[in-house]
Design an enzyme around this catalytic site. Structure first.
Site, PDB file in Angstrom:
ATOM      1  N   ARG A  35      74.175  65.333  39.794  1.00 54.70           N
ATOM      2  CA  ARG A  35      74.740  64.746  41.017  1.00 54.70           C
ATOM      3  C   ARG A  35      75.933  65.585  41.484  1.00 54.70           C
ATOM      4  O   ARG A  35      76.879  65.785  40.722  1.00 54.70           O
ATOM      5  CB  ARG A  35      75.178  63.308  40.727  1.00 54.70           C
ATOM      6  CG  ARG A  35      75.886  62.655  41.877  1.00 54.70           C
ATOM      7  CD  ARG A  35      76.293  61.196  41.596  1.00 54.70           C
ATOM      8  NE  ARG A  35      77.023  60.708  42.750  1.00 54.70           N
ATOM      9  CZ  ARG A  35      78.215  60.122  42.704  1.00 54.70           C
ATOM     10  NH1 ARG A  35      78.812  59.872  41.561  1.00 54.70           N
ATOM     11  NH2 ARG A  35      78.823  59.754  43.809  1.00 54.70           N
ATOM     12  N   HIS A  44      82.039  62.545  49.467  1.00 51.71           N
ATOM     13  CA  HIS A  44      82.865  62.179  48.308  1.00 51.71           C
ATOM     14  C   HIS A  44      84.315  62.561  48.615  1.00 51.71           C
ATOM     15  O   HIS A  44      84.892  63.461  48.006  1.00 51.71           O
ATOM     16  CB  HIS A  44      82.344  62.868  47.040  1.00 51.71           C
ATOM     17  CG  HIS A  44      82.852  62.290  45.747  1.00 51.71           C
ATOM     18  ND1 HIS A  44      82.015  61.913  44.706  1.00 51.71           N
ATOM     19  CD2 HIS A  44      84.100  62.033  45.297  1.00 51.71           C
ATOM     20  CE1 HIS A  44      82.740  61.454  43.682  1.00 51.71           C
ATOM     21  NE2 HIS A  44      84.007  61.528  44.015  1.00 51.71           N
ATOM     22  N   GLU A  57      82.129  55.439  46.676  1.00 53.49           N
ATOM     23  CA  GLU A  57      83.268  54.553  46.435  1.00 53.49           C
ATOM     24  C   GLU A  57      84.107  54.210  47.661  1.00 53.49           C
ATOM     25  O   GLU A  57      85.254  54.647  47.796  1.00 53.49           O
ATOM     26  CB  GLU A  57      84.185  55.149  45.355  1.00 53.49           C
ATOM     27  CG  GLU A  57      83.524  55.272  44.003  1.00 53.49           C
ATOM     28  CD  GLU A  57      84.504  55.635  42.901  1.00 53.49           C
ATOM     29  OE1 GLU A  57      85.663  55.989  43.196  1.00 53.49           O
ATOM     30  OE2 GLU A  57      84.114  55.580  41.725  1.00 53.49           O
ATOM     31  N   ASN A  96      79.545  53.109  40.021  1.00 51.28           N
ATOM     32  CA  ASN A  96      80.478  53.874  39.202  1.00 51.28           C
ATOM     33  C   ASN A  96      81.322  52.875  38.429  1.00 51.28           C
ATOM     34  O   ASN A  96      82.016  52.046  39.026  1.00 51.28           O
ATOM     35  CB  ASN A  96      81.410  54.731  40.068  1.00 51.28           C
ATOM     36  CG  ASN A  96      80.680  55.849  40.780  1.00 51.28           C
ATOM     37  OD1 ASN A  96      79.497  56.077  40.556  1.00 51.28           O
ATOM     38  ND2 ASN A  96      81.394  56.547  41.652  1.00 51.28           N
ATOM     39  N   TYR A 103      83.995  52.291  35.012  1.00 48.56           N
ATOM     40  CA  TYR A 103      84.803  52.922  33.968  1.00 48.56           C
ATOM     41  C   TYR A 103      85.471  51.942  33.018  1.00 48.56           C
ATOM     42  O   TYR A 103      85.578  52.208  31.836  1.00 48.56           O
ATOM     43  CB  TYR A 103      85.892  53.798  34.606  1.00 48.56           C
ATOM     44  CG  TYR A 103      85.349  55.063  35.234  1.00 48.56           C
ATOM     45  CD1 TYR A 103      85.267  56.241  34.510  1.00 48.56           C
ATOM     46  CD2 TYR A 103      84.904  55.078  36.559  1.00 48.56           C
ATOM     47  CE1 TYR A 103      84.773  57.405  35.071  1.00 48.56           C
ATOM     48  CE2 TYR A 103      84.405  56.238  37.129  1.00 48.56           C
ATOM     49  CZ  TYR A 103      84.338  57.397  36.382  1.00 48.56           C
ATOM     50  OH  TYR A 103      83.835  58.549  36.935  1.00 48.56           O
ATOM     51  N   GLU A 159      78.207  57.038  37.938  1.00 48.32           N
ATOM     52  CA  GLU A 159      79.330  57.610  37.180  1.00 48.32           C
ATOM     53  C   GLU A 159      79.714  56.676  36.059  1.00 48.32           C
ATOM     54  O   GLU A 159      79.783  55.463  36.238  1.00 48.32           O
ATOM     55  CB  GLU A 159      80.592  57.794  38.056  1.00 48.32           C
ATOM     56  CG  GLU A 159      80.566  58.964  38.980  1.00 48.32           C
ATOM     57  CD  GLU A 159      81.831  59.060  39.832  1.00 48.32           C
ATOM     58  OE1 GLU A 159      82.913  58.670  39.350  1.00 48.32           O
ATOM     59  OE2 GLU A 159      81.706  59.516  40.975  1.00 48.32           O
TER      60      GLU A 159
HETATM   61  C1  GBH Z   1      85.746  58.099  40.253  1.00 48.78           C
HETATM   62  O1  GBH Z   1      86.608  57.149  40.742  1.00 48.78           O
HETATM   63  C2  GBH Z   1      85.573  59.161  41.268  1.00 48.78           C
HETATM   64  O2  GBH Z   1      84.368  58.985  41.983  1.00 48.78           O
HETATM   65  C3  GBH Z   1      85.669  60.550  40.713  1.00 48.78           C
HETATM   66  O3  GBH Z   1      85.810  61.458  41.753  1.00 48.78           O
HETATM   67  C4  GBH Z   1      86.816  60.607  39.724  1.00 48.78           C
HETATM   68  O4  GBH Z   1      87.073  61.912  39.283  1.00 48.78           O
HETATM   69  C5  GBH Z   1      86.465  59.728  38.567  1.00 48.78           C
HETATM   70  O5  GBH Z   1      86.195  58.433  39.000  1.00 48.78           O
HETATM   71  C6  GBH Z   1      87.543  59.640  37.493  1.00 48.78           C
HETATM   72  O6  GBH Z   1      88.699  59.044  37.989  1.00 48.78           O
HETATM   73  O7  GBH Z   1      92.659  51.722  41.358  1.00 48.78           O
HETATM   74  O8  GBH Z   1      94.651  50.801  40.427  1.00 48.78           O
HETATM   75  O9  GBH Z   1      92.575  49.613  40.181  1.00 48.78           O
HETATM   76  C7  GBH Z   1      87.001  56.166  39.829  1.00 48.78           C
HETATM   77  C8  GBH Z   1      87.773  55.140  40.552  1.00 48.78           C
HETATM   78  C9  GBH Z   1      89.859  54.939  39.492  1.00 48.78           C
HETATM   79  C10 GBH Z   1      88.628  53.035  40.241  1.00 48.78           C
HETATM   80  C11 GBH Z   1      90.745  54.053  38.722  1.00 48.78           C
HETATM   81  C12 GBH Z   1      89.521  52.174  39.473  1.00 48.78           C
HETATM   82  C13 GBH Z   1      91.567  51.871  38.435  1.00 48.78           C
HETATM   83  C14 GBH Z   1      92.972  51.794  38.785  1.00 48.78           C
HETATM   84  N1  GBH Z   1      88.554  54.343  39.676  1.00 48.78           N
HETATM   85  N2  GBH Z   1      90.813  52.760  39.299  1.00 48.78           N
HETATM   86  S1  GBH Z   1      93.244  50.922  40.283  1.00 48.78           S
END
Ligand code: GBH
Length: 488
Positions: free
Chosen positions: A84, A129, A174, A314, A316, A385
């Site tokens: 991707r 993106h 996102e 996505n 995490y 992701e």
């Molecule tokens: C992804 O976003 C992106 O698509 C990618 O480009 C990036 O490199 C990757 O993750 C790693 O970060 O926003 O205060 O609630 C992840 C998005 C980032 C969403 C952290 C939730 C948590 C803190 N996430 N966020 S907050």
């Protein structure tokens, strides 16, 4: 629900697809090569370099623009089914519009796609993106409703140029991060910080722009090209801290990702009812003439509803939620968290990655997958992701534990009926981690930013992931074997 992690060898279902992801600004570099014009990340990092933690930028990044053959080699080393990546709008359309197509930029993506296809690695292409052409930002970016045309014209160009070979499309990555972080706060470009107002204008326009591109593909390209297309949302799991926070946690979910999922994946479409009610009530109390949340017309509701072949997800990490009613007066502007009246946090004993927000909580992913299955009538969920941050180094046992734990609950959800045919690890290699610069590393491959070639070296997790892909199975004992191998 906390499920016990299993320790037996578990097979993935037939046809399950494994991939890895990156995004244009984070890896390509070549920021002004061959006719590319500046985007909002070029603009921000050049004008305010230390808005980024290490004062660095994506001018060169991983030099993916020149090193792509090495990266396809890595995809082959891992045995990936697909890869991707995203297209840079201002590389393909330097004026932002389709009046002028930049042949050199197109050639680059053709080279990359053809190199992948030579080895039977399917491209999964994200059209947007986060790297908006700077000129469009100057005209309001995602708050200007004209962006529905700007984006869908660009998407059509992408379908025309690459649709003969690209069968998996993601319109937009996102929306929450684009809108809340970029327009509501200062945590992503363009750092507008217009809380509770601009982020909702953005949300509406992103959804309609996505839907318009979806329908263009569906009507004009699918009949001959026969691919799939959808949107990718970011979603954390939000767990109530106590019994009395159960309802509140659900409100938080509706604001955080229901905002984008409900309009597309629910039976009724539109923003979630709870969001409409709460923002309308707050807006009235604050003296606004109308709700700060814009309305969709009924045509728009219908256009957005069902406009995705799959739920691109996505994911995490997880947050706990508790009630906080005393935010009145704490924020001097209409704020998102004031709308919700909730506090979110992560207990310090949860195992932590390098990013402040990164905790390894596989059971939260399980709950999220279950909820998506139940709320939206079991859509195909493409995990577009999932991954883990460290500070670098080849010995990344924490990443291995994380990826295994998250794959394990995907198998649990599949056993219980979820339709999850795709898993994408973020990321193939270290890259420019937005405001964190190069201080946080998500790669299966480490990138040496001191070397001119940006030398890539596999981490331990790359070997483990390769074995998962090869065996189409999770064997919790495999890394012990690798450890023995590396030390002899
Ligand atoms: C992804 O976003 C992106 O698509 C990618 O480009 C990036 O490199 C990757 O993750 C790693 O970060 O926003 O205060 O609630 C992840 C998005 C980032 C969403 C952290 C939730 C948590 C803190 N996430 N966020 S907050």
């Amino acid at each position: 629900t906390v499920k016990e992690a299993r320790h037996d060898v578990r097979k993935f279902p037939d046809g399950f697809q494994f991939g890895a992801a990156t995004a244009s600004y984070q890896v390509e570099g070549a920021w002004d090569a061959d006719g590319k014009s500046p985007n909002i990340w070029d603009h921000m990092t050049h004008n305010d370099p230390c808005s980024i933690d290490d004062c660095k930028n994506g001018d060169i990044a991983d030099d993916f623009y020149n090193q792509y053959k090495r990266d396809v080699e890595m995809m082959r080393e891992l045995g990936l089914d697909f890869y991707r990546f995203s297209l840079s709008w201002s590389r393909i359309l330097p004026t932002s519009f389709p009046d002028k197509i930049n042949e050199a930029g197109v050639q680059y993506y053709n080279n990359l796609i053809n190199e992948m296809l030579k080895y039977n690695i399917q491209p999964m292409v994200t059209i947007y993106h986060w790297d908006l052409p700077q000129k469009l930002q100057e005209m309001g970016g995602w708050t200007n409703p004209h962006i529905v045309d700007w984006f869908s014209d660009y998407a059509r160009v992408a379908f025309e140029l690459f649709g003969d070979r690209v069968k998996n499309w993601i319109t937009i990555n996102e929306p929450r991060e684009i809108c809340y972080q970029g327009y509501g706060t200062v945590t992503k470009a363009p750092k507008l910080n217009i809380q509770g107002v601009a982020e909702y204008m953005c949300a509406k326009n992103v959804l309609v722009a996505h839907a318009k591109a979806y329908h263009i593909y569906d009507k004009e390209f699918r009949p001959t090209h026969g691919g799939t297309i959808g949107i990718t949302l970011s979603a954390l799991w939000y767990e109530p801290e106590t019994e009395s926070d159960v309802e509140l946690a659900e409100v938080v979910r509706q604001f955080e990702w229901g905002q984008y999922a409900h309009p597309v994946f629910s039976k009724t479409g539109d923003f979630p009812p709870v969001m409409k009610e709460k923002i309308a009530a707050k807006s009235a109390a604050q003296g606004f003439k109308r709700s700060r949340l814009p309305e969709f017309t009924s045509e728009e509701v219908e256009m957005v509803r069902g406009s995705s072949d799959f739920f691109g997800l996505n994911h995490y990490t997880t947050n706990l939620v508790y009630k906080n009613e005393s935010l009145e007066g704490y924020y001097d502007v209409p704020s998102y968290y004031d709308n919700i009246e909730a506090k979110l946090y992560q207990p310090s004993h949860w195992s932590a990655g390098a990013s402040v927000w990164m905790k390894d909580v596989p059971w939260g992913f399980y709950n999220l997958l279950t909820k998506i299955r139940e709320d939206y009538d079991n859509p195909p969920v493409f995990i577009t992701e999932n991954g883990y941050s460290t500070r670098g180094g080849l010995d990344d046992d924490d990443r291995i534990t994380y990826i295994r734990g998250y794959l394990n609950v995907i198998l649990d959800a599949i056993e219980e009926g979820s339709d999850i045919p795709v898993y994408t690890v973020w990321s193939l290699m270290d890259n420019f981690e937005w405001m964190r610069g190069y201080t946080e590393r998500f790669g299966l491959y480490e990138v040496d930013y001191e070397s001119p070639q940006r030398t890539r070296t596999p981490r331990k997790s790359a070997f483990v992931f390769k074995e998962i892909v090869r065996s189409r199975a999770l064997d919790p004992h495999y890394d012990t074997f690798i450890l023995a191998l590396l030390s002899c």
